[in-house]
Design an enzyme around this catalytic site. Structure first.
Site, PDB file in Angstrom:
ATOM      1  CE  LYS A  46      18.836  50.831 -21.316  1.00  8.06           C
ATOM      2  NZ  LYS A  46      20.340  50.331 -21.446  1.00  8.06           N
ATOM      3  CG  ASN A  70      24.492  46.003 -23.848  1.00  4.82           C
ATOM      4  OD1 ASN A  70      24.274  47.225 -24.052  1.00  4.82           O
ATOM      5  ND2 ASN A  70      25.433  45.929 -22.558  1.00  4.82           N
ATOM      6  N   GLY A  73      22.656  51.365 -26.205  1.00  5.22           N
ATOM      7  CA  GLY A  73      22.817  52.738 -26.654  1.00  5.22           C
ATOM      8  C   GLY A  73      21.772  53.815 -25.418  1.00  5.22           C
ATOM      9  CG  LEU A  74      22.582  55.001 -22.170  1.00  4.64           C
ATOM     10  CD1 LEU A  74      23.273  56.081 -22.096  1.00  4.64           C
ATOM     11  CD2 LEU A  74      22.167  54.142 -20.884  1.00  4.64           C
ATOM     12  CB  CYS A 131      26.430  53.972 -20.711  1.00  6.22           C
ATOM     13  SG  CYS A 131      25.844  53.246 -22.201  1.00  6.22           S
ATOM     14  CE  LYS A 166      26.167  49.580 -13.736  1.00  9.82           C
ATOM     15  NZ  LYS A 166      25.241  49.070 -14.050  1.00  9.82           N
ATOM     16  CB  ILE A 192      32.439  47.567 -12.518  1.00  9.21           C
ATOM     17  CG1 ILE A 192      32.558  45.863 -13.278  1.00  9.21           C
ATOM     18  CG2 ILE A 192      33.878  47.634 -11.782  1.00  9.21           C
ATOM     19  CD1 ILE A 192      33.693  45.158 -13.928  1.00  9.21           C
ATOM     20  CB  THR A 194      29.616  46.563 -19.716  1.00  5.07           C
ATOM     21  OG1 THR A 194      29.085  47.839 -20.271  1.00  5.07           O
ATOM     22  CG2 THR A 194      28.230  45.714 -19.208  1.00  5.07           C
ATOM     23  N   GLY A 267      22.657  40.785 -13.578  1.00  3.62           N
ATOM     24  CA  GLY A 267      22.231  41.245 -15.076  1.00  3.62           C
ATOM     25  C   GLY A 267      22.185  40.084 -15.860  1.00  3.62           C
TER      26      GLY A 267
HETATM   27  C1  SIN Z   1      23.325  50.563 -22.853  1.00  3.69           C
HETATM   28  O1  SIN Z   1      22.066  50.868 -22.824  1.00  3.69           O
HETATM   29  O2  SIN Z   1      23.958  50.670 -23.654  1.00  3.69           O
HETATM   30  C2  SIN Z   1      23.678  49.884 -21.483  1.00  3.69           C
HETATM   31  C3  SIN Z   1      23.942  50.790 -20.482  1.00  3.69           C
HETATM   32  C4  SIN Z   1      25.116  50.914 -19.515  1.00  3.69           C
HETATM   33  O3  SIN Z   1      25.849  50.050 -20.006  1.00  3.69           O
HETATM   34  O4  SIN Z   1      25.269  51.729 -18.862  1.00  3.69           O
END
Ligand code: SIN
Length: 327
Positions: A46, A70, A73-74, A131, A166, A192, A194, A267
């Site tokens: 992650k 999703n 938000g990291l 992200c 990425k 890619i 999302t 994923g």
């Molecule tokens: C997230 O944590 O919001 C997802 C991370 C990502 O899509 O890069």
């Protein structure tokens, strides 16, 4: 089976081309109760940021047609806790970690790369510049060639292992972004992340996600991901690419290799089936074997070269007959 799934990415050898996708298996511990993570190509962790982070407001996940949104938000523990707990677990377990890093400034990415520089055992670094769930869209560095290049250049200068960038599909010209990060020193690409999406709840009359928008993943985005891999491989055929987006089966993985990926990341499929990875590896091996191939590398980018015409005497999609038909 005579297939050897060994895969080399930017000079680093992996047992096979099937990896977890960042964000879908944390740092591998929970997944390991279902699937021996040491058998995977690698575990892409992650995305970790410099400091602990709570993420976006709930609800943060929504099922959609053939996919999932999703808006995590990291969320994460920050690099210090990651280095103290998560990475040591992966290394002691014998897995191959690909460490994904995310930041909100070039300086933050630089510090993350420096924190990882002297840690032995990190196979690759994946620079998450895409992200979609950041509060400030200006922090989606992958949407701007100069910003993307600045981040990748800083990470490259401060890393000892190959660096993969990425990228986001939410751009007009993904080849232009790829060119910028490759010129800045990226050793490979992950294609890619999302796609920015939205779900509305007809009951509450409101967006489903607390953050309103989220990243769409799963089979719904597979054609987009394949298109991105295809375009970038056509422009940069020697660059190693992770294909990511809706991989659920060995056939999906095969399609990404045919488009030009050297490996795939899985994923969303893990949410429905945490045992999917070994099955996908087996299915990919069988798919290669059925086509008379002995290594995944033999088929990377093959769809760019295979003829559309199929010889009337049989399907033979890879054999000499179809090549002759192509002239
Ligand atoms: C997230 O944590 O919001 C997802 C991370 C990502 O899509 O890069």
């Amino acid at each position: 089976m005579a297939v050897d799934l060994t895969t080399v990415l930017a000079g680093v050898e992996f047992a096979n081309p099937v990896f977890t996708a960042s964000g879908c298996a944390a740092a591998g511990q929970e997944l390991d109760t279902f699937t021996d993570v040491t058998t995977l190509g690698g575990v892409v962790t992650k995305s970790v940021m410099r400091l602990p982070r709570a993420g976006r407001p709930t609800p943060r996940m929504a099922e959609t047609a053939s996919g999932m949104l999703n808006s995590i938000g990291l969320q994460g523990p920050g690099i210090e806790a990651f280095l103290a707990n998560d990475l040591p677990w992966l290394l002691e377990r014998g897995a191959r970690p690909v460490v994904s890093i995310a930041g909100s400034s070039v300086q933050e990415y630089t510090e993350l790369a420096q924190a990882l520089r002297d840690v032995d055992g990190v196979a690759l670094i994946e620079v998450n510049i895409s992200c979609p769930n950041v509060e400030d869209r200006g922090h989606v560095f992958a949407c701007h060639p100069a910003s993307a290049a600045a981040v990748v250049s800083a990470v490259r200068r401060n890393s000892r292992v190959p660096v993969f960038a990425k990228l986001s599909p939410d751009v007009t010209d993904i080849v232009g972004i790829a060119e910028a990060v490759l010129t800045a020193g990226a050793n490979g690409l992950s294609l890619i992340n999302t796609m920015l999406g939205l779900a509305i709840d007809p009951g509450s009359l409101r967006p489903v996600l607390g953050a309103v928008t989220g990243g769409l993943s799963g089979p719904a985005i597979k054609p987009v991901a394949l298109r991105c891999v295809w375009q970038v491989h056509a422009a940069f055929p020697d660059v190693p690419i992770f294909g990511i987006g809706g991989v659920r089966t060995g056939t999906d993985a095969l399609e990404f290799l045919l488009a030009g990926a050297s490996a795939v990341q899985v994923g969303t499929a893990l949410f429905g089936d945490p045992t999917a990875l070994p099955r996908i590896m087996d299915e990919l091996g069988t798919a290669l074997d059925e086509r008379g191939l002995t290594r995944p590398g033999e088929i990377v980018g093959r769809a760019h070269r295979s003829p559309l015409f199929v010889a009337p005497e049989g399907p033979d999609p890879l054999g000499d007959a179809s090549l002759r038909a192509a002239g």
